[in-house]
Design an enzyme around this catalytic site. Structure first.
Site, mmCIF file in Angstrom:
data_model
loop_
_atom_site.group_PDB
_atom_site.id
_atom_site.type_symbol
_atom_site.label_atom_id
_atom_site.label_comp_id
_atom_site.label_asym_id
_atom_site.label_seq_id
_atom_site.Cartn_x
_atom_site.Cartn_y
_atom_site.Cartn_z
ATOM 1 N N ASP A 168 0.800 -1.220 0.000
ATOM 2 C CA ASP A 168 0.000 0.000 0.000
ATOM 3 C C ASP A 168 0.838 1.278 0.000
ATOM 4 O O ASP A 168 1.655 1.500 0.896
ATOM 5 C CB ASP A 168 -0.903 0.040 1.228
ATOM 6 C CG ASP A 168 -1.666 -1.253 1.459
ATOM 7 O OD1 ASP A 168 -1.065 -2.335 1.303
ATOM 8 O OD2 ASP A 168 -2.852 -1.182 1.820
ATOM 9 N N GLU A 173 -4.463 2.548 -2.740
ATOM 10 C CA GLU A 173 -5.675 3.099 -2.126
ATOM 11 C C GLU A 173 -5.424 4.143 -1.039
ATOM 12 O O GLU A 173 -6.352 4.832 -0.636
ATOM 13 C CB GLU A 173 -6.532 1.966 -1.557
ATOM 14 C CG GLU A 173 -5.978 1.309 -0.322
ATOM 15 C CD GLU A 173 -7.055 1.117 0.737
ATOM 16 O OE1 GLU A 173 -8.235 1.292 0.447
ATOM 17 O OE2 GLU A 173 -6.676 0.798 1.870
ATOM 18 N N ASN A 174 -4.182 4.257 -0.559
ATOM 19 C CA ASN A 174 -3.875 5.258 0.462
ATOM 20 C C ASN A 174 -2.949 6.358 -0.052
ATOM 21 O O ASN A 174 -2.305 7.047 0.731
ATOM 22 C CB ASN A 174 -3.231 4.597 1.685
ATOM 23 C CG ASN A 174 -4.229 3.804 2.496
ATOM 24 O OD1 ASN A 174 -5.271 4.307 2.880
ATOM 25 N ND2 ASN A 174 -3.916 2.542 2.740
ATOM 26 N N ASN A 198 -10.518 -0.677 0.897
ATOM 27 C CA ASN A 198 -11.677 -0.098 1.579
ATOM 28 C C ASN A 198 -11.787 1.409 1.403
ATOM 29 O O ASN A 198 -12.842 1.991 1.617
ATOM 30 C CB ASN A 198 -11.650 -0.453 3.071
ATOM 31 C CG ASN A 198 -10.371 -0.038 3.760
ATOM 32 O OD1 ASN A 198 -9.274 -0.394 3.330
ATOM 33 N ND2 ASN A 198 -10.481 0.696 4.852
ATOM 34 N N HIS A 199 -10.694 2.077 0.995
ATOM 35 C CA HIS A 199 -10.748 3.527 0.765
ATOM 36 C C HIS A 199 -10.889 3.874 -0.720
ATOM 37 O O HIS A 199 -10.604 5.000 -1.124
ATOM 38 C CB HIS A 199 -9.486 4.189 1.320
ATOM 39 C CG HIS A 199 -9.340 4.063 2.803
ATOM 40 N ND1 HIS A 199 -10.342 4.424 3.675
ATOM 41 C CD2 HIS A 199 -8.311 3.605 3.570
ATOM 42 C CE1 HIS A 199 -9.934 4.193 4.922
ATOM 43 N NE2 HIS A 199 -8.716 3.689 4.878
ATOM 44 N N HIS A 253 -7.487 -7.690 0.260
ATOM 45 C CA HIS A 253 -7.274 -6.525 1.115
ATOM 46 C C HIS A 253 -8.081 -6.762 2.383
ATOM 47 O O HIS A 253 -9.302 -6.573 2.398
ATOM 48 C CB HIS A 253 -7.761 -5.281 0.359
ATOM 49 C CG HIS A 253 -7.325 -3.988 0.957
ATOM 50 N ND1 HIS A 253 -6.064 -3.471 0.774
ATOM 51 C CD2 HIS A 253 -7.989 -3.093 1.728
ATOM 52 C CE1 HIS A 253 -5.971 -2.303 1.403
ATOM 53 N NE2 HIS A 253 -7.122 -2.061 1.996
ATOM 54 N N HIS A 290 -3.445 -4.207 3.287
ATOM 55 C CA HIS A 290 -4.309 -3.467 4.205
ATOM 56 C C HIS A 290 -3.696 -3.215 5.566
ATOM 57 O O HIS A 290 -3.851 -2.131 6.118
ATOM 58 C CB HIS A 290 -5.672 -4.151 4.403
ATOM 59 C CG HIS A 290 -6.578 -3.438 5.353
ATOM 60 N ND1 HIS A 290 -7.062 -2.157 5.102
ATOM 61 C CD2 HIS A 290 -7.089 -3.788 6.566
ATOM 62 C CE1 HIS A 290 -7.832 -1.773 6.116
ATOM 63 N NE2 HIS A 290 -7.855 -2.740 7.010
ATOM 64 N N HIS A 329 -0.510 -3.061 6.413
ATOM 65 C CA HIS A 329 0.694 -2.228 6.287
ATOM 66 C C HIS A 329 1.920 -2.772 7.009
ATOM 67 O O HIS A 329 2.935 -2.085 7.106
ATOM 68 C CB HIS A 329 0.426 -0.794 6.782
ATOM 69 C CG HIS A 329 -0.535 -0.022 5.954
ATOM 70 N ND1 HIS A 329 -0.615 1.358 5.992
ATOM 71 C CD2 HIS A 329 -1.470 -0.416 5.044
ATOM 72 C CE1 HIS A 329 -1.559 1.780 5.158
ATOM 73 N NE2 HIS A 329 -2.087 0.717 4.575
#
Length: 258
Positions: free
Chosen positions: A10, A41-42, A68-69, A150, A175, A177
């Site tokens: 990520d 996603e982050n 999820n983001h 994820h 997810h 990290h």
């Protein structure tokens, strides 16, 4: 012929994006990767903008996965529809923008990349990824299949790995990290790791300035989460696949640290 696929953890905030832009193309060249998949996603701390997506692609990614983001940045919606190289979890509601899996060309032939999201400990309950995988696999006729899940729970990631063992080339988790030390080839030939880790601030709590996380866990008033400064890292895993059989031959970490 072997196919080498590099999966990158990520990307967190501007530090992670800068690290990707600085290091990914050289890493891809140094490890001989034929195809690169990056979780983005982050990239905006929460979510990813179209511009950030383009920066990740320009840096050497072939596919960007989300989690999820995915829709934390509303401007991503049309970008998800327009770009076949950006995947959101396949078990999101089907009416949501974008796609959950795709077929891509490589020197070894077509490969499939599938993005999933777990259900344990998440903020909402998407469709069951285990049942959905049964349906997706019926639509794919290549042996070269790569699956990202994820998910929060290590048990959910491991269960997915074992369910897909022998059916896909590799499964990895994202997810949380935190890079895990369980790179392995499962009994029926599928490469696996529970979590890739992250790309971003090395001295941090999952990419966030440590004091902010400490204040939260102490129950104190805390400021809005911000990325930590200082040195950065890139966590990634390289999967070497026998293109004829689709089986994994090796799984190795290729992390970069300042």
């Amino acid at each position: 012929m072997d196919l080498k696929v590099l999966a990158v953890g990520d990307v967190v905030g501007e530090p992670g994006l800068n690290r990707i832009c600085k290091s990914l193309r050289k890493l891809k060249r140094d490890c001989g990767a034929d195809f690169v998949i990056v979780n983005g996603e982050n990239a905006s701390n929460l979510g990813m903008t179209p511009q950030q997506g383009e920066e990740i692609m320009d840096a050497g990614a072939d596919v960007i996965t989300m989690g999820n983001h995915t829709f934390s940045r509303r401007e991503i919606v049309s970008y998800m529809d327009d770009s076949p190289y950006v995947l959101r979890p396949a078990n999101f509601p089907p009416q949501q923008p974008g796609r959950g899996w795709g077929i891509y060309e490589t020197k070894a032939g077509d490969i499939a990349v599938i993005d999933l999201i777990g259900r344990c400990g998440m903020d909402y309950t998407p469709d069951n990824p285990f049942l959905l995988m049964d349906k997706i696999l019926k639509e794919i006729d290549t042996k070269l299949i790569f699956v990202e899940i994820h998910a929060e729970a290590t048990s959910e990631k491991l269960a997915m790995g074992y369910m897909l063992d022998g059916k896909v080339s590799a499964v990895w988790g994202t997810h949380t990290h935190v890079p895990t030390a369980d790179t392995q080839i499962l009994p029926k030939g599928t490469g696996y790791v529970t979590d890739l880790g992250m790309t971003g601030p090395a001295v941090s709590v999952l990419g966030i300035a440590p004091k902010l996380s400490i204040d939260k866990f102490r129950g104190e008033l805390y400021a809005r989460y911000q990325c930590a400064g200082g040195p950065t890292k890139l966590n990634a895993v390289l999967f070497t696949i026998d293109a004829a059989s689709g089986k994994c031959k090796s799984v190795e970490r290729v992390d970069i640290h300042d």
